[in-house]
Design a protein around this motif. Sequence first.
Motif, mmCIF file in Angstrom:
data_model
loop_
_atom_site.group_PDB
_atom_site.id
_atom_site.type_symbol
_atom_site.label_atom_id
_atom_site.label_comp_id
_atom_site.label_asym_id
_atom_site.label_seq_id
_atom_site.Cartn_x
_atom_site.Cartn_y
_atom_site.Cartn_z
ATOM 1 N N ASN B 98 0.814 -1.227 0.000
ATOM 2 C CA ASN B 98 0.000 0.000 0.000
ATOM 3 C C ASN B 98 0.839 1.265 0.000
ATOM 4 O OD1 ASN B 98 -2.102 -1.772 0.141
ATOM 5 N ND2 ASN B 98 -2.646 -1.341 2.251
ATOM 6 N N VAL B 99 1.939 1.271 -0.751
ATOM 7 C CA VAL B 99 2.662 2.529 -0.930
ATOM 8 C C VAL B 99 1.818 3.417 -1.841
ATOM 9 C CG1 VAL B 99 4.955 1.600 -0.534
ATOM 10 C CG2 VAL B 99 3.984 1.530 -2.835
ATOM 11 N N PHE B 100 2.053 4.728 -1.789
ATOM 12 C CA PHE B 100 1.248 5.659 -2.578
ATOM 13 C C PHE B 100 1.855 5.804 -3.976
ATOM 14 C CE2 PHE B 100 0.754 7.538 1.862
ATOM 15 C CZ PHE B 100 -0.387 6.790 2.129
ATOM 16 N N PRO B 101 1.172 5.296 -5.013
ATOM 17 C CA PRO B 101 1.794 5.244 -6.337
ATOM 18 C C PRO B 101 1.959 6.604 -6.995
ATOM 19 C CG PRO B 101 -0.490 4.502 -6.454
ATOM 20 C CD PRO B 101 -0.175 4.710 -4.997
ATOM 21 N N HIS B 102 1.205 7.609 -6.547
ATOM 22 C CA HIS B 102 1.267 8.914 -7.204
ATOM 23 C C HIS B 102 2.296 9.829 -6.557
ATOM 24 C CE1 HIS B 102 -1.244 9.375 -3.727
ATOM 25 N NE2 HIS B 102 -1.347 10.675 -3.887
ATOM 26 N N LEU B 103 3.016 9.316 -5.564
ATOM 27 C CA LEU B 103 4.028 10.122 -4.889
ATOM 28 C C LEU B 103 5.397 9.461 -5.043
ATOM 29 C CD1 LEU B 103 2.154 10.810 -1.498
ATOM 30 C CD2 LEU B 103 2.284 12.307 -3.495
ATOM 31 N N LEU B 111 4.860 12.907 3.474
ATOM 32 C CA LEU B 111 3.500 13.460 3.411
ATOM 33 C C LEU B 111 2.819 13.519 4.782
ATOM 34 C CD1 LEU B 111 1.243 14.530 1.518
ATOM 35 C CD2 LEU B 111 0.294 12.224 1.577
ATOM 36 N N ALA B 112 2.714 12.378 5.446
ATOM 37 C CA ALA B 112 1.979 12.353 6.712
ATOM 38 C C ALA B 112 2.646 13.207 7.798
ATOM 39 C CB ALA B 112 1.781 10.911 7.182
ATOM 40 N N LEU B 115 1.939 16.896 6.982
ATOM 41 C CA LEU B 115 0.519 17.247 7.067
ATOM 42 C C LEU B 115 0.000 17.188 8.489
ATOM 43 C CD1 LEU B 115 -1.398 15.463 4.170
ATOM 44 C CD2 LEU B 115 -1.075 17.901 4.524
ATOM 45 N N TYR B 144 9.360 6.887 -8.581
ATOM 46 C CA TYR B 144 7.998 6.533 -8.175
ATOM 47 C C TYR B 144 7.971 5.046 -7.842
ATOM 48 C CZ TYR B 144 6.185 11.068 -9.477
ATOM 49 O OH TYR B 144 5.924 12.410 -9.514
ATOM 50 N N ASP B 146 6.368 2.591 -8.817
ATOM 51 C CA ASP B 146 6.263 1.570 -9.873
ATOM 52 C C ASP B 146 7.635 1.134 -10.382
ATOM 53 O OD1 ASP B 146 6.837 3.914 -11.153
ATOM 54 O OD2 ASP B 146 5.311 3.719 -12.720
ATOM 55 N N ARG B 147 8.675 1.838 -9.960
ATOM 56 C CA ARG B 147 10.025 1.431 -10.360
ATOM 57 C C ARG B 147 10.699 0.564 -9.302
ATOM 58 N NH1 ARG B 147 12.227 4.917 -14.188
ATOM 59 N NH2 ARG B 147 14.003 3.495 -14.165
ATOM 60 N N ARG B 160 8.116 4.510 5.900
ATOM 61 C CA ARG B 160 7.011 5.465 5.888
ATOM 62 C C ARG B 160 6.314 5.456 7.246
ATOM 63 N NH1 ARG B 160 2.012 4.390 1.906
ATOM 64 N NH2 ARG B 160 1.817 2.615 3.321
#
Lengths: 225, 251
Positions: B98-103, B111-112, B115, B144, B146-147, B160
């Motif tokens: 569940n890593v964030f794919p768009h970051l 991020l967390a 924020l 990212y 996906d790599r 994280r």
Amino acid sequence: MQLEKIPAILERYGMVFLEGLGGTLWFSLISVAFAVFFGTILAVMRLSRVKLFEGFVDVYLWIIRGTPILLQLYFFWLGLPRLLHMELSNETCIVAALIINASAYVCEVIRAGIQAVDSGQTEAAKSLGMSDFNAMTRIILPQAIKNILPALGNEFIVMVKQTSLASVFFVHELMTAQKTVQSATFQPMPSLIIAGLIYLAVTTVLTFCLRFFERRLHKSERSIV
Amino acid sequence: MSEASSNARRELIRVENLSKNFGKLRVLQEISESIREGEVVSIIGPSGSGKSTFLRCLNLLEKPSSGRVIFEDVDLSGKHVNVDKHRQKIGMVFQLFNVFPHLTVRQNITLAPTLEKKLPKDEANRRAEELLARVGLLDKRDEYPDRLSGGQKQRLAIVRALAMDPDVILFDEPTSALDPEMVGEVLDVIKALAQTGMTIVIVTHEMGFAREVSDRVLFMDEGRIAEQGSPEDIFKNAQNPRTVEFLSKVL
């Protein structure tokens, strides 16, 4: 069918059609833009697990999607000025109705887009202690946009055609322009065909843009934001 | 860790009469248990025994049907409790990363904290790089996800969680979705984490790992903790016939 009259009519009334097209695009754009705003709120309410919100959205969708849009246009055209106790232009009433209508469909598009994001993403955000708002705006929506944008493009194309119903109320758009030209020339077929060709051209261009855009979205696994 | 010293430690999580139903299915039945500071607790058991559900109840990702989950003296299941705030102190690592794919890798980590804890950006970045260096991912910081390979994604997910400075980390079968050759690199990170004194609760099928790093092993069966004890007790000296049967199948 007096098709040979088309060039002459175009020459004389070309501007009327163009202005009509401008109205059509403007109404479509403004309706979809507001519908995206309200649709997002509705979608988030629908997914909030707050019974009252869920119920409200369900009833809203039930009514809007279960009745013809022409009836909704009449309803707002007649009802909105009375409800608000003020003079409203035909345009205002019709745009309001279009927004209310499109919001329902956009809500479903956005809801589906949000739900298509893996639930593990929400869980990960929540496990880090992120608030619901931050999880939605920073994690879920940026990923949902990839699912939502193509469908929104479709909604815009649908809206371009749907605004033609506004001609019933002589609101300034392409179908009304067509009617105007018809009654000025006493030639129904040429102006119908001209309007039809303009609609076709616009939807074709939009469809191509959408396909191109979708292909680009697919190419990058990442979000576009 | 001996029984005496573990009792001396502060109680971090206490579960009282925890039950969870999914419809008519009773997944957890009246579980009472404590996790103490600095403990490494492994939860083992057959699939469907409620291990993951139990773990997910500890940070309220799963809402208990009845009973209480008390974390650092606060009843998380109580009304008017800001669970989000307390979750910041309970890290979690998932089976499917569940890593964030768009970051980017770095943004996944920062991020967390920026924020929710208002950590200044440059400090968050510095800390992220420190953590990435610790798990050998520093050169991937601007990639990212996906790599990344599965093992790398899971290592990212671990740091994280660490970036929030949690008091405990929950691991939900962290190596079950990995190719066999990547299991080792993730277990090594968890092992190193255990050695720093981090409190860890881990649901796992890696019996060798549970045996090696745990202070305590819980064996779950049919929604209950059927048996528990030191790794020695469970793996060499199990008393409950269900434990014996399970271990004979997996060892």
